[in-house]
Each structure stands twice: as structure tokens, then as C-alpha cells.
Design a protein around this motif. Sequence first.
Motif, PDB file in Angstrom:
ATOM      1  N   ASP A 192       0.829  -1.210   0.000  1.00 39.27           N
ATOM      2  CA  ASP A 192       0.000   0.000   0.000  1.00 39.27           C
ATOM      3  C   ASP A 192       0.863   1.259   0.000  1.00 39.27           C
ATOM      4  O   ASP A 192       0.473   2.291  -0.562  1.00 39.27           O
ATOM      5  CB  ASP A 192      -0.932   0.013   1.209  1.00 39.27           C
ATOM      6  N   ALA A 193       2.035   1.169   0.645  1.00 38.93           N
ATOM      7  CA  ALA A 193       2.937   2.319   0.649  1.00 38.93           C
ATOM      8  C   ALA A 193       3.437   2.607  -0.764  1.00 38.93           C
ATOM      9  O   ALA A 193       3.465   3.772  -1.209  1.00 38.93           O
ATOM     10  CB  ALA A 193       4.123   2.051   1.576  1.00 38.93           C
ATOM     11  N   PHE A 194       3.809   1.566  -1.493  1.00 39.78           N
ATOM     12  CA  PHE A 194       4.250   1.754  -2.878  1.00 39.78           C
ATOM     13  C   PHE A 194       3.095   2.220  -3.764  1.00 39.78           C
ATOM     14  O   PHE A 194       3.310   2.958  -4.730  1.00 39.78           O
ATOM     15  CB  PHE A 194       4.847   0.461  -3.424  1.00 39.78           C
ATOM     16  N   ALA A 195       1.876   1.787  -3.418  1.00 40.00           N
ATOM     17  CA  ALA A 195       0.704   2.165  -4.217  1.00 40.00           C
ATOM     18  C   ALA A 195       0.412   3.656  -4.128  1.00 40.00           C
ATOM     19  O   ALA A 195      -0.314   4.209  -4.965  1.00 40.00           O
ATOM     20  CB  ALA A 195      -0.510   1.360  -3.780  1.00 40.00           C
ATOM     21  N   SER A 233       6.823  11.291   8.182  1.00 40.54           N
ATOM     22  CA  SER A 233       6.015  11.039   6.981  1.00 40.54           C
ATOM     23  C   SER A 233       5.534   9.597   6.860  1.00 40.54           C
ATOM     24  O   SER A 233       4.580   9.325   6.134  1.00 40.54           O
ATOM     25  CB  SER A 233       6.830  11.397   5.727  1.00 40.54           C
ATOM     26  N   ALA A 234       6.168   8.695   7.562  1.00 43.49           N
ATOM     27  CA  ALA A 234       5.796   7.278   7.479  1.00 43.49           C
ATOM     28  C   ALA A 234       5.546   6.728   8.875  1.00 43.49           C
ATOM     29  O   ALA A 234       6.387   6.894   9.770  1.00 43.49           O
ATOM     30  CB  ALA A 234       6.895   6.472   6.794  1.00 43.49           C
ATOM     31  N   ALA A 235       4.405   6.099   9.076  1.00 45.92           N
ATOM     32  CA  ALA A 235       4.069   5.521  10.373  1.00 45.92           C
ATOM     33  C   ALA A 235       4.458   4.047  10.409  1.00 45.92           C
ATOM     34  O   ALA A 235       4.335   3.328   9.404  1.00 45.92           O
ATOM     35  CB  ALA A 235       2.574   5.663  10.645  1.00 45.92           C
ATOM     36  N   VAL A 236       4.949   3.622  11.553  1.00 42.61           N
ATOM     37  CA  VAL A 236       5.234   2.195  11.752  1.00 42.61           C
ATOM     38  C   VAL A 236       3.900   1.490  11.994  1.00 42.61           C
ATOM     39  O   VAL A 236       3.191   1.794  12.951  1.00 42.61           O
ATOM     40  CB  VAL A 236       6.176   1.981  12.945  1.00 42.61           C
ATOM     41  N   VAL A 237       3.551   0.551  11.112  1.00 38.07           N
ATOM     42  CA  VAL A 237       2.271  -0.156  11.238  1.00 38.07           C
ATOM     43  C   VAL A 237       2.433  -1.558  11.810  1.00 38.07           C
ATOM     44  O   VAL A 237       1.462  -2.173  12.247  1.00 38.07           O
ATOM     45  CB  VAL A 237       1.532  -0.215   9.882  1.00 38.07           C
ATOM     46  N   ILE A 285       7.738  -2.311   9.704  1.00 41.03           N
ATOM     47  CA  ILE A 285       6.933  -2.179   8.495  1.00 41.03           C
ATOM     48  C   ILE A 285       6.237  -0.820   8.530  1.00 41.03           C
ATOM     49  O   ILE A 285       5.611  -0.465   9.535  1.00 41.03           O
ATOM     50  CB  ILE A 285       5.917  -3.331   8.397  1.00 41.03           C
ATOM     51  N   ILE A 286       6.376  -0.045   7.438  1.00 39.00           N
ATOM     52  CA  ILE A 286       5.883   1.332   7.420  1.00 39.00           C
ATOM     53  C   ILE A 286       4.880   1.539   6.288  1.00 39.00           C
ATOM     54  O   ILE A 286       4.824   0.758   5.338  1.00 39.00           O
ATOM     55  CB  ILE A 286       7.042   2.337   7.293  1.00 39.00           C
ATOM     56  N   ASP A 287       4.096   2.623   6.409  1.00 37.66           N
ATOM     57  CA  ASP A 287       2.988   2.835   5.476  1.00 37.66           C
ATOM     58  C   ASP A 287       3.294   3.812   4.349  1.00 37.66           C
ATOM     59  O   ASP A 287       2.403   4.181   3.570  1.00 37.66           O
ATOM     60  CB  ASP A 287       1.735   3.277   6.237  1.00 37.66           C
ATOM     61  N   SER A 288       4.537   4.275   4.237  1.00 34.95           N
ATOM     62  CA  SER A 288       4.933   5.161   3.145  1.00 34.95           C
ATOM     63  C   SER A 288       6.382   4.861   2.754  1.00 34.95           C
ATOM     64  O   SER A 288       7.176   4.420   3.595  1.00 34.95           O
ATOM     65  CB  SER A 288       4.820   6.648   3.538  1.00 34.95           C
ATOM     66  N   VAL A 289       6.695   5.113   1.505  1.00 33.94           N
ATOM     67  CA  VAL A 289       8.073   4.942   1.030  1.00 33.94           C
ATOM     68  C   VAL A 289       8.879   6.170   1.411  1.00 33.94           C
ATOM     69  O   VAL A 289       8.442   7.313   1.219  1.00 33.94           O
ATOM     70  CB  VAL A 289       8.102   4.737  -0.505  1.00 33.94           C
ATOM     71  N   LEU A 290      10.057   5.955   1.962  1.00 38.33           N
ATOM     72  CA  LEU A 290      10.942   7.057   2.357  1.00 38.33           C
ATOM     73  C   LEU A 290      11.781   7.490   1.152  1.00 38.33           C
ATOM     74  O   LEU A 290      12.295   6.655   0.407  1.00 38.33           O
ATOM     75  CB  LEU A 290      11.866   6.600   3.489  1.00 38.33           C
ATOM     76  N   MET A 291      11.946   8.771   0.984  1.00 42.17           N
ATOM     77  CA  MET A 291      12.742   9.307  -0.113  1.00 42.17           C
ATOM     78  C   MET A 291      13.954  10.058   0.444  1.00 42.17           C
ATOM     79  O   MET A 291      13.800  10.988   1.230  1.00 42.17           O
ATOM     80  CB  MET A 291      11.897  10.243  -0.972  1.00 42.17           C
ATOM     81  N   PRO A 292      15.140   9.635   0.047  1.00 40.89           N
ATOM     82  CA  PRO A 292      16.336  10.335   0.525  1.00 40.89           C
ATOM     83  C   PRO A 292      16.401  11.753  -0.037  1.00 40.89           C
ATOM     84  O   PRO A 292      15.898  12.021  -1.136  1.00 40.89           O
ATOM     85  CB  PRO A 292      17.492   9.489  -0.019  1.00 40.89           C
ATOM     86  N   LYS A 293      17.001  12.642   0.733  1.00 38.30           N
ATOM     87  CA  LYS A 293      17.159  14.021   0.260  1.00 38.30           C
ATOM     88  C   LYS A 293      18.218  14.064  -0.841  1.00 38.30           C
ATOM     89  O   LYS A 293      19.263  13.432  -0.742  1.00 38.30           O
ATOM     90  CB  LYS A 293      17.577  14.935   1.411  1.00 38.30           C
ATOM     91  N   LYS A 294      17.929  14.799  -1.886  1.00 36.23           N
ATOM     92  CA  LYS A 294      18.855  14.902  -3.010  1.00 36.23           C
ATOM     93  C   LYS A 294      19.879  16.002  -2.735  1.00 36.23           C
ATOM     94  O   LYS A 294      19.611  16.965  -2.083  1.00 36.23           O
ATOM     95  CB  LYS A 294      18.091  15.216  -4.301  1.00 36.23           C
TER      96      LYS A 294
END
Length: 219
Positions: A128-131, A193-197, A210-219
Motif C-alpha cells: 500500500d505504501a508503494f501504491a 512522513s511514514a508511520a510504523v504499522v 513495516i511502514i505505510d509510506s516509502v521514504l525518499m532520501p534528500k537529493k
Amino acid sequence: MSSTFRMRRVALALATAAVLPLALVACSDDSDGEDGASGKKSTAARDDASKDAADDATKSADEPFGPACSSVPKDGAGSFDGMAKDPVATAASHNPALSTLVTAVKKAGLVDTLNNAENITVFAPTNDAFAKIPQKDLDEVLNDKAQLTSILTYHVVGQKLTPEALEDGSFPTLEKSRLRTSGSGESYEVNDSAAVVCGNVRTANANVYIIDSVLMPKK
């Protein structure tokens, strides 16, 4: 009253005075014996109760937590017990909720890297996080090995983190930048930004959150 009679009365009084303390001591010993045994039993019961409570607390602290934990299979390779026997990439492949992550790890060629690492923590996004990522963007990421590797390694910390460590933490990732964690009890967030589910999942070489959002590294 004759002197003989008086002497007998004195002797009787002295004998009574000598015997009375002994009787009192005997009664006291009997009482202490009963109370002592009772006290020892009570102390032992309290010690056992304290030990049981401590064991329960330790067991509870070691167990996975979070609303998504209920969807994990109860037995087999994908269960918590099953995952604990396998290295992290293999363990994740047995969890249906992590199939997209497993596909991404394979595309990036990171299966052996994760399986052979020691004492790591993986923040694992659910399907669902990837979705949440638009399909076009997701497809582009999945087909860009360098970018995919950067994103996936940002989800990995090179040490095993306990839930307590997440309360107010900042940790370097394998991607070389840092992620932040916050929360308490059974409620934690990563980078706000991401909750541990489902947290504190054990594998043979990693702790998994296991988390509900994909983390994005800072560019």
C-alpha cells in the motif's frame, strides 16, 4: 506456720517462676515457626509474582506491535516465528504485504547484500505504501537501478534498533544520509512522513519495522 511449710512454699514459687519463662519461650517459638513458615510462603509467592510480571514485561517488549501485525500469517515461513529463522530479504519474500518491496529489492540486486548483512534495521514499506506513488513514477523508479538502489538503501540502518531507540533518533543509513524517528509506546514515525504499522519484527539478521509510506532520501 512451721518453717518447714514456709520453705516448701518458697521452693514451689521458685520452681513456678523458673518454668514460666520456658513455657513462654516455647509458645513463642511455636508461634514464630507457624508465622515464619507463613511469612516465607508469602515472600516466595511475592517473588514468584514479581518474576512472572518481569517475564511478561520482557516477553511483551520482545513482541511485534502495531495494527498491521494482525495481517501477518499465524504460522509458516511468513509468520513471525518463521521470519525469525530467515535473513531479512528471504523473510520479507514470505510476507504477502511486502511483495512489491521484494520485487524492488530483486530489481536492484540487493537480495544478497541484505541477507548477508549483520545486525541491521530495515524500514519496510508495504504494498500500500508503494501504491501511493503514481504508477508511472513507480515504473520509472523500478527501471532505474541507481535510483532504486538509493531509495532502498535509505530504508536500511546499519544497527539493530529497539523500539526505545526510535523515540527520538537520528540514524545514518546505508544510502549515506540520515533518517529521523520519533514516537513512544507502540506509535512511531519515520521522517514525520511514514508511520510504523507493524514494528519490532525479528529476522535472523535484522529488526524490521513495516511502514505505510516509502521514504525518499534528500537529493
